[in-house]
Design a protein around this motif. Structure first.
Motif, PDB file in Angstrom:
ATOM      1  N   PRO A   1     -33.216  36.093 -77.747  1.00  0.00           N
ATOM      2  CA  PRO A   1     -33.352  37.064 -76.646  1.00  0.00           C
ATOM      3  C   PRO A   1     -32.155  37.007 -75.702  1.00  0.00           C
ATOM      4  O   PRO A   1     -31.423  36.017 -75.623  1.00  0.00           O
ATOM      5  CB  PRO A   1     -34.650  36.625 -75.959  1.00  0.00           C
ATOM      6  CG  PRO A   1     -34.789  35.176 -76.306  1.00  0.00           C
ATOM      7  CD  PRO A   1     -34.209  35.012 -77.676  1.00  0.00           C
ATOM      8  N   ARG A   2     -31.969  38.083 -74.966  1.00  0.00           N
ATOM      9  CA  ARG A   2     -30.848  38.189 -74.042  1.00  0.00           C
ATOM     10  C   ARG A   2     -30.991  37.263 -72.845  1.00  0.00           C
ATOM     11  O   ARG A   2     -30.009  37.018 -72.132  1.00  0.00           O
ATOM     12  CB  ARG A   2     -30.696  39.622 -73.543  1.00  0.00           C
ATOM     13  CG  ARG A   2     -30.376  40.633 -74.622  1.00  0.00           C
ATOM     14  CD  ARG A   2     -30.074  41.999 -74.034  1.00  0.00           C
ATOM     15  NE  ARG A   2     -28.866  42.000 -73.228  1.00  0.00           N
ATOM     16  CZ  ARG A   2     -28.829  42.266 -71.940  1.00  0.00           C
ATOM     17  NH1 ARG A   2     -29.967  42.551 -71.285  1.00  0.00           N
ATOM     18  NH2 ARG A   2     -27.688  42.270 -71.267  1.00  0.00           N
ATOM     19  N   SER A   3     -32.170  36.721 -72.623  1.00  0.00           N
ATOM     20  CA  SER A   3     -32.358  35.804 -71.504  1.00  0.00           C
ATOM     21  C   SER A   3     -31.785  34.416 -71.776  1.00  0.00           C
ATOM     22  O   SER A   3     -31.611  33.634 -70.835  1.00  0.00           O
ATOM     23  CB  SER A   3     -33.855  35.683 -71.182  1.00  0.00           C
ATOM     24  OG  SER A   3     -34.574  35.232 -72.331  1.00  0.00           O
ATOM     25  N   SER A   4     -31.479  34.098 -73.028  1.00  0.00           N
ATOM     26  CA  SER A   4     -30.925  32.784 -73.348  1.00  0.00           C
ATOM     27  C   SER A   4     -29.450  32.728 -72.972  1.00  0.00           C
ATOM     28  O   SER A   4     -28.733  33.738 -73.005  1.00  0.00           O
ATOM     29  CB  SER A   4     -31.108  32.478 -74.835  1.00  0.00           C
ATOM     30  OG  SER A   4     -30.445  33.440 -75.624  1.00  0.00           O
ATOM     31  N   GLY A   5     -29.004  31.528 -72.638  1.00  0.00           N
ATOM     32  CA  GLY A   5     -27.632  31.369 -72.183  1.00  0.00           C
ATOM     33  C   GLY A   5     -26.599  31.640 -73.255  1.00  0.00           C
ATOM     34  O   GLY A   5     -25.544  32.225 -72.984  1.00  0.00           O
TER      35      GLY A   5
END
Length: 392
Positions: A275-279
């Motif tokens: 997901p785009r929330s991961s660094g």
């Protein structure tokens, strides 16, 4: 009274010098070379651009009307669909037709044999005839309708009348997913395998890509296609570690800048797994020049749009949302004269022949006759005003 044509620059006579009496060398008289096949200057700043194989995607790339050479695109898709894979196939098929060298990572010859073929010319003429029949209005509105449909055809330049020259000068072809592209002898597709032995499979991929570009002619154009980046079905488990994937994107960015007039790249990423929330994904987006996201509609939502009162028989139903998070050559060195796509709600539609990105709007409610008529006029490309607006 002497008449002189206006807006014409006066040529300055060359200054005489002793060296002018000697014959000049070929290097002292540079000749403007024609752009490579499948490329053309950007209308913003003149940098060379190439087509992604999708006219609507070319039109939202920061106003450059194509993907600028030396840049990369990262396309993320959530869910189990493969709409982003269709964009990759259009991109690779356009490169094969234009004579570019296409490098596909992690896929075999089966993937190359599934590239879409070019649509038949008779189908294009039939579409043009049907579009002309819908324009039963005054000539000035008919001209506006023809101008508005030029973006969908993907070629803003008029035809020269020579069929062979027009075919050679086509910037973006129209493909048919139901047809298959016949690959030329000595296929222009290079399949780069993913090594399983080393700890970092991307090191060998970069080395192979650089070797191919260095050995090719200096005027050749290369396209890098990376489907399903970091997918567990293709890459080892260690590939998603930041110490492995981020140096690869650094190295790819360095290659793109080194061969800024010869190389482009498009990658897809499964957002369900990453997901785009991961660094690590956010760093991948920073190292990419353009970032897009495909969010397909659920099946129930897609069916509700099909039965809506605002859907006409000539209107293709959207199949998901298309988000623009970052545009290439939009923040670096200026450029990017168009902000279309940023901050707007866009939707994509994948049909038999094309992948279309357009503005998304909810259909009108049932019983709203005026809004339904406006939706029908907009879907048919007819911008004719209502009768009440023309009365004085």
């Amino acid at each position: 009274m002497a008449f002189r044509k206006r807006n014409v620059a006066l040529a300055r006579p060359p200054a005489e010098s002793p060296a002018s009496e000697t014959p000049s060398s070929p290097a002292s008289n540079p000749i403007a070379t024609a752009p490579a096949p499948g490329t053309r200057p950007s209308p913003i700043d003149g940098r060379p651009t190439t087509s992604t194989g999708t006219p609507s995607l070319d039109s939202i790339l920061a106003g450059h009307a194509g993907l600028s050479l030396g840049n990369s695109l990262l396309i993320g898709e959530s869910g189990t669909t493969d709409y982003a894979g269709a964009l990759l196939r259009f991109y690779a098929a356009e490169g094969v037709v234009q004579g570019h060298k296409v490098h596909v990572v992690g896929m075999g010859e089966v993937w190359g044999r599934e590239l879409p073929g070019i649509a038949e010319e008779k189908d294009k003429r039939k579409e043009g005839k049907e579009r002309a029949e819908k324009m039963k209005i005054a000539w000035r509105y008919e001209g506006l309708g023809a101008h508005g449909s030029s973006r969908e055809r993907g070629s803003p330049f008029p035809s020269t009348g020579d069929a062979a020259a027009d075919e050679a000068a086509v910037f973006c072809h129209t493909f048919d997913l139901a047809r298959r592209l016949t690959l030329p002898v000595g296929s222009a597709i290079d399949y780069v395998p993913i090594p399983r032995t080393s700890s970092s499979p991307f090191t060998e991929i970069l080395r192979t890509l650089q070797k191919h570009i260095a050995r090719s002619p200096p005027d050749s154009i290369h396209r890098l296609v990376i489907p399903s980046l970091l997918s567990p079905a293709l890459y080892p488990p260690t590939a998603s570690h930041p110490a492995v994937i981020l140096p690869f994107l650094h190295g790819l960015r360095a290659l793109l800048r080194k061969y800024s007039t010869r190389l482009t790249a498009i990658m897809t990423l499964p957002l369900t797994l990453y997901p785009r929330s991961s660094g690590v994904v956010r760093w991948m987006e920073i190292l990419s020049d353009g970032v897009f996201e495909l969010s397909p509609f659920p099946y129930s939502h897609h069916e509700s749009l099909a039965t809506s009162a605002g859907t006409t028989k000539d209107e293709e139903r959207p199949q998901g949302m298309f988000a623009v998070h970052k545009l290439p050559v939009f923040h670096e060195r200026g450029g990017g004269g168009s902000t279309e796509g940023l901050g707007e709600e866009l939707a994509f539609t994948l049909s038999r022949r094309k992948f279309v990105v357009a503005k998304f709007s909810l259909p009108p409610l049932e019983g709203d006759t005026e809004a339904q008529e406006a939706a029908v006029r907009e879907a048919s490309g007819n911008a004719m005003p209502r009768k009440e607006d023309l009365e004085f």
